[in-house]
Design an enzyme around this catalytic site. Structure first.
Site, PDB file in Angstrom:
ATOM      1  N   GLN A 215       0.787  -1.110  -0.032  1.00  0.00           N
ATOM      2  CA  GLN A 215      -0.011  -0.281   0.106  1.00  0.00           C
ATOM      3  C   GLN A 215       0.995   1.404   0.034  1.00  0.00           C
ATOM      4  OE1 GLN A 215      -4.009  -0.625   0.352  1.00  0.00           O
ATOM      5  NE2 GLN A 215      -2.638  -2.295  -0.526  1.00  0.00           N
ATOM      6  N   GLY A 256     -11.764   2.851   3.927  1.00  0.00           N
ATOM      7  CA  GLY A 256     -10.942   2.096   3.377  1.00  0.00           C
ATOM      8  C   GLY A 256      -9.779   2.815   2.451  1.00  0.00           C
ATOM      9  N   HIS A 257      -8.887   1.948   1.790  1.00  0.00           N
ATOM     10  CA  HIS A 257      -7.938   2.434   0.863  1.00  0.00           C
ATOM     11  C   HIS A 257      -8.240   2.866  -0.305  1.00  0.00           C
ATOM     12  CE1 HIS A 257      -6.962  -1.810  -0.808  1.00  0.00           C
ATOM     13  NE2 HIS A 257      -8.199  -1.290  -0.913  1.00  0.00           N
ATOM     14  N   ASN A 258      -7.735   4.097  -1.092  1.00  0.00           N
ATOM     15  CA  ASN A 258      -8.147   4.601  -2.123  1.00  0.00           C
ATOM     16  C   ASN A 258      -9.592   5.575  -2.135  1.00  0.00           C
ATOM     17  OD1 ASN A 258      -5.898   3.713  -2.825  1.00  0.00           O
ATOM     18  ND2 ASN A 258      -7.014   1.962  -4.240  1.00  0.00           N
TER      19      ASN A 258
END
Length: 354
Positions: A215, A256-258
């Site tokens: 990540q 969450g990511h993004n």
């Protein structure tokens, strides 16, 4: 009434000063020199207190209040008792908030638990970190190499600011928080226990096992954002996770990511937003809403509490239910289901096992 042990009143104001502060006009016959010394709920306010009312549930409380002054919307102005001066406004809560901020400016953001600006004994600041003037670092906090912190910011006890993290001016970073791979704007409030910039949940899955995907994105938090206690915001995988200007996030929220959260969104407690979803500006998510990944929630949309969102939501829409759908359809389906259950109860004589 605020407990003066925790929130001392910074000043008192005349009725005229209160009206001027909120851009309102005193009614005829009100004494402009009379003082307001505190703010309190309708039920407990006394003659020297201000209160507010804009909800029909509190009509009885309004009628029985002893408040000296009350911010009230036009439709309830005639319910204000004779002993209380009514300041009529279309936004009573906003006016009350302005008054509270004047009485209790120290409650607008968390303060240092241990004293004035400077690095307290027991804190660690790496030699390569850069702190502007008037930064406060409380005991037990750790500031990593290359980190930069702007003037007037407060780093709470046991907070950990990772390498190269940037924090703007007049921010408050709560006790026990951890920040890494993050760029933080100005006037950001991060409450205790928040986690920002940890790995996103990214794995390349296969029958032989699940390979961890590095990540390598960041978390970018723009100005005037507030993040509630014990919330988590994962850093991006291939792009940045972004929280837009003025957005307010409640306690125990997972982002969450993004994900890209727009400006001035409101995200209530226990919401979970899966990776790569986008909230456009002014979106509101009620408590315990769950969003699947890779969705777009259009500008100004509102999602009712405990809804499960599996698809995109149009701009300005009102959705609810599980799976979430337009609110009117959800209400109709709920009513129909209730009717069917009632009908079944009649045909079986109330025996649900039939």
């Amino acid at each position: 009434m605020a407990d003066p042990s925790f929130f001392p009143v910074a000043t008192s104001l005349s009725f005229n000063e209160v009206a001027s502060l909120c851009g309102l006009t005193l009614p005829e016959g009100a004494d402009p020199a009379r003082r307001v010394e505190g703010a309190a709920p309708l039920e407990t306010a006394g003659a020297n207190d201000a209160a507010y009312m804009d909800n029909p549930k509190y009509v009885a409380a309004l009628a029985g209040t002893s408040a000296g002054l009350c911010f009230v919307s036009p439709r309830f102005a005639d319910r204000v008792p004779a002993g209380t001066v009514a300041l009529v406004t279309p936004a009573p809560y906003h006016a009350f908030a302005k008054l509270l901020a004047t009485f209790h400016p120290q409650a607008l953001r968390p303060a240092s638990m241990f004293g004035s600006a400077g690095v307290a004994p027991g804190a660690f600041v790496h030699a390569t970190a850069r702190l502007e003037a008037d930064v406060t670092v409380d005991p037990g906090a750790v500031i990593g190499p290359g980190a930069e912190i702007g003037a007037g910011s407060i780093i709470g006890p046991q907070a950990v600011i990772g390498p190269q993290v940037r924090i703007g001016r007049d921010c408050s970073i709560g006790a026990g928080s951890t920040l890494q791979s993050a760029l933080i704007g100005n006037r950001v409030i991060i409450h205790p226990g928040v986690r920002i910039g940890q790995d996103g949940f990214g794995f390349a899955m296969s029958p032989k096992g699940h390979m961890k995907v590095p990540q390598v994105g960041r978390v970018i938090i723009q100005d005037d954002v507030e993040i509630g206690a014990n919330s988590c915001i994962d850093r991006g995988a291939s792009r940045d996770t972004v929280i837009g200007e003025g957005t307010k996030i409640d306690n125990l929220v997972q982002i969450g990511h993004n994900c890209v959260i727009g400006r001035h969104c409101v995200i209530v407690s226990q919401v979970g937003i899966a990776g790569s979803s986008t909230l456009e500006d002014f979106v509101v998510l009620g408590g315990q809403v769950g969003l699947a990944g890779h969705l777009t929630i259009g500008m100004g949309a509102q999602i009712a509490a405990q809804s499960g969102v599996a698809g995109d939501v149009p701009r300005g829409a009102r959705y609810g239910g599980y799976p979430a759908q337009p609110a009117l359809s959800w209400a109709r389906e709920s009513a129909l289901l209730k009717q069917l259950v009632a009908k079944r109860g009649k045909t079986t004589g109330g025996d649900e096992s039939a």
